[in-house]
Design a protein around this motif. Structure first.
Motif, PDB file in Angstrom:
ATOM      1  N   VAL A   1       0.838  -1.192   0.000  1.00  0.00           N
ATOM      2  CA  VAL A   1       0.000   0.000   0.000  1.00  0.00           C
ATOM      3  C   VAL A   1       0.880   1.251   0.000  1.00  0.00           C
ATOM      4  CG1 VAL A   1      -1.939   1.175   1.090  1.00  0.00           C
ATOM      5  CG2 VAL A   1      -1.693  -1.311   1.319  1.00  0.00           C
TER       6      VAL A   1
ATOM      7  N   LEU B   1       0.804   5.251   0.073  1.00  0.00           N
ATOM      8  CA  LEU B   1      -0.033   6.419   0.371  1.00  0.00           C
ATOM      9  C   LEU B   1       0.493   7.603  -0.426  1.00  0.00           C
ATOM     10  CD1 LEU B   1      -2.412   7.282   2.274  1.00  0.00           C
ATOM     11  CD2 LEU B   1      -0.648   8.157   3.815  1.00  0.00           C
TER      12      LEU B   1
ATOM     13  N   TYR C   1      -3.434   5.943   6.171  1.00  0.00           N
ATOM     14  CA  TYR C   1      -3.206   4.497   6.116  1.00  0.00           C
ATOM     15  C   TYR C   1      -4.306   3.729   6.839  1.00  0.00           C
ATOM     16  CZ  TYR C   1       1.176   3.717   3.653  1.00  0.00           C
ATOM     17  OH  TYR C   1       2.127   3.581   2.677  1.00  0.00           O
ATOM     18  N   ASN C   2      -4.733   4.221   7.985  1.00  0.00           N
ATOM     19  CA  ASN C   2      -5.789   3.506   8.717  1.00  0.00           C
ATOM     20  C   ASN C   2      -7.043   3.346   7.867  1.00  0.00           C
ATOM     21  OD1 ASN C   2      -4.216   3.217  11.001  1.00  0.00           O
ATOM     22  ND2 ASN C   2      -5.094   4.960  12.074  1.00  0.00           N
TER      23      ASN C   2
ATOM     24  N   LEU D   1      -6.243   0.855   4.852  1.00  0.00           N
ATOM     25  CA  LEU D   1      -6.071  -0.552   5.241  1.00  0.00           C
ATOM     26  C   LEU D   1      -7.366  -1.164   5.747  1.00  0.00           C
ATOM     27  CD1 LEU D   1      -2.574  -0.407   7.006  1.00  0.00           C
ATOM     28  CD2 LEU D   1      -3.113  -0.869   4.608  1.00  0.00           C
TER      29      LEU D   1
ATOM     30  N   LEU E   1       3.424  -1.112   4.186  1.00  0.00           N
ATOM     31  CA  LEU E   1       3.260   0.332   4.096  1.00  0.00           C
ATOM     32  C   LEU E   1       4.524   0.877   3.431  1.00  0.00           C
ATOM     33  CD1 LEU E   1       1.298  -0.646   6.351  1.00  0.00           C
ATOM     34  CD2 LEU E   1       1.651   1.561   7.480  1.00  0.00           C
TER      35      LEU E   1
ATOM     36  N   GLU F   1       5.107   5.261  13.474  1.00  0.00           N
ATOM     37  CA  GLU F   1       5.478   3.855  13.339  1.00  0.00           C
ATOM     38  C   GLU F   1       6.237   3.360  14.565  1.00  0.00           C
ATOM     39  OE1 GLU F   1       7.235   6.309  11.991  1.00  0.00           O
ATOM     40  OE2 GLU F   1       9.013   5.604  10.903  1.00  0.00           O
TER      41      GLU F   1
END
Length: 340
Positions: free
Chosen positions: A7, A9, A72-73, A76, A86, A197
């Motif tokens: 993924v 972003l 991202y949240n 995903l 990521l 992170e």
């Protein structure tokens, strides 16, 4: 079903996609891997570029710029892969970059997250600042890496080719089990960007899972493509988010003492900026502390929940000494010189 969702972003990063996406596409052709671009409501030509040139890529269109963490949240949450990667949009991957870490996940259920060896795109003989060969923190939560301490970046001479357990995996190329990501609660959207992170990995470690660096995999990261290293905005986020991370995750037995020391050291850093005439950086630290205080009530509730879930408090990947003292007073500039 694709086991790994890669993924990326994106926010107004058409030029980065044009430059770096070809390597991801070329070297990720696996029956068990899928590439996804999650777009944070870009207003450049990113969407048109992707739809024209990469119609096979799964495109998630978010309705506004949610930043790194919440972006991202939200992306995903729409995926059902067993593992997520990521991957920053300014990363060039290498051949077989997926295979070894994929096998690590398949063979070791106690491994929750991982990162490859991360080297500098513009100087490929050197490690890259954001992750190098695996992340660590000292007891005051100053982050450093195998291959990078503060601004001292080492050349990769194969000195860190051993796969080891680390404390945090870089968000530039973060592999993580989707089940763990969801269980832990994902990235903390209150961070917006930077150190999220490390916070995520600290929560993972506190629940007894492993995080590794697999140096059989290598990627090349530009770094600073969204915010340059000398940005006062970046400085604000780093100082504030480091305090938030400490507040959330420190064990109770040294919580107040450690937090107070860090706040005092932040004051020293602010004074240094002031005396050096770096007024934007001085006010960045000042604003970081004001923002931290404004979020205390919210984070007090987060800490309460996390402390109740903690099963592992002592981590061998936390350096028991001060990396600041070692680096500036004892002149220990390389990871190998530290007393781990």
């Amino acid at each position: 079903m694709n086991r790994i969702g890669i993924v990326i972003l994106n926010w107004n990063g058409k030029d980065l996609l044009e430059k770096f996406l070809p390597s991801v596409v070329s070297y990720s052709k696996r029956d068990w891997a899928e590439i996804i671009v999650a777009d944070n409501a870009s207003n450049d030509d990113s969407i048109a570029f992707l739809e024209k040139n990469y119609p096979e890529i799964n495109l998630i269109k978010l309705d506004k710029n949610y930043g790194f963490a919440e972006g991202y949240n939200r992306a995903l949450a729409q995926l059902s892969h067993s593992y997520f990667v990521l991957l920053n949009s300014d990363v060039e991957v290498s051949e077989n970059w997926l295979d070894s870490i994929y096998q690590q996940f398949e063979s070791n259920p106690d491994i929750a997250a991982a990162q490859p060896k991360i080297k500098a795109y513009h100087k490929k003989t050197d490690f890259e600042y954001a992750g190098a060969a695996g992340g660590f923190i000292d007891y005051l939560a100053y982050p450093f890496c195998r291959g990078r301490i503060f601004d001292n970046i080492e050349e990769d001479r194969s000195q860190f080719n051993k796969n080891i357990d680390i404390f945090w995996a870089s968000g530039a190329a973060l592999f993580i089990r989707s089940e763990i990501y969801n269980k832990i609660g994902g990235l903390d959207s209150d961070f917006f960007a930077h150190m999220e992170e490390i916070d995520l990995c600290w929560r993972i470690k506190n629940q007894g899972y492993r995080i590794i660096c697999d140096t059989n995999s290598t990627v090349y990261h530009v770094g600073g493509a969204t915010l340059p290293n000398n940005s006062s905005r970046k400085l604000f986020l780093n100082f504030r988010n480091n305090l938030l991370m400490l507040y959330k995750n420190l064990p109770a037995n040294n919580f107040i003492f450690t937090l107070l020391i860090r706040m005092c050291l932040d004051g020293v850093a602010a004074l240094k900026f002031l005396l050096s005439g770096e007024f934007a950086n001085f006010f960045a630290v000042f604003r970081a502390h004001l923002s931290f205080y404004s979020l205390l009530n919210k984070f007090r509730q987060k800490r309460k929940v996390l402390v109740a879930k903690t099963t592992c408090k002592n981590h061998k990947e936390i350096y028991k000494k001060s990396i600041v003292i070692d680096y500036y007073l004892r002149k220990k500039k390389s990871f190998s010189s530290l007393d781990f």
